[in-house]
Motif scaffolding. Sequence first.
Motif, short mmCIF file in Angstrom:
data_model
loop_
_atom_site.label_atom_id
_atom_site.label_comp_id
_atom_site.label_asym_id
_atom_site.label_seq_id
_atom_site.Cartn_x
_atom_site.Cartn_y
_atom_site.Cartn_z
N ASP A 23 0.86 -1.18 0.00
CA ASP A 23 0.00 0.00 0.00
C ASP A 23 0.90 1.23 0.00
O ASP A 23 1.62 1.46 0.97
N VAL A 24 0.87 1.98 -1.09
CA VAL A 24 1.73 3.15 -1.20
C VAL A 24 0.97 4.45 -1.00
O VAL A 24 1.48 5.52 -1.28
N GLY A 25 -0.26 4.34 -0.52
CA GLY A 25 -1.06 5.54 -0.27
C GLY A 25 -1.92 5.92 -1.45
O GLY A 25 -3.07 6.29 -1.30
N VAL A 26 -1.38 5.85 -2.64
CA VAL A 26 -2.14 6.20 -3.85
C VAL A 26 -2.89 4.99 -4.37
O VAL A 26 -4.00 5.10 -4.86
N MET A 27 -2.28 3.81 -4.25
CA MET A 27 -2.94 2.57 -4.66
C MET A 27 -2.44 1.42 -3.79
O MET A 27 -1.40 1.53 -3.16
N ALA A 28 -3.22 0.33 -3.76
CA ALA A 28 -2.84 -0.83 -2.96
C ALA A 28 -3.00 -2.10 -3.78
O ALA A 28 -3.90 -2.19 -4.61
N VAL A 29 -2.12 -3.06 -3.55
CA VAL A 29 -2.17 -4.35 -4.24
C VAL A 29 -2.02 -5.44 -3.18
O VAL A 29 -1.13 -5.37 -2.34
N SER A 30 -2.91 -6.44 -3.24
CA SER A 30 -2.84 -7.58 -2.34
C SER A 30 -2.86 -8.84 -3.18
O SER A 30 -3.69 -8.98 -4.08
N VAL A 31 -1.93 -9.77 -2.91
CA VAL A 31 -1.81 -11.01 -3.70
C VAL A 31 -1.82 -12.19 -2.74
O VAL A 31 -1.13 -12.18 -1.73
#
Length: 70
Positions: A51-59
């Motif tokens: 999570d970089v604040g602008v977008m988030a990725v979960s795998v």
Amino acid sequence: MDQLSKRRIALAAGGASLLAIGAIAHPSADIHIITHEASDISPRKVQAAVDVGVMAVSVLYTWTERTIRR
């Protein structure tokens, strides 16, 4: 208008824009790769999230580990 009031207006506008950006929900991706067998009661898994604040990725990745029987 003097220099100080221009700075105050610019600071207030910047603060209001940061609040507006913070209130908007950021986009996120949730990726599941399920490759384990349905009969496997304890599949192996790797899970990661960024999570970089602008977008988030979960795998999430799961698999069945084969054991060698002798």
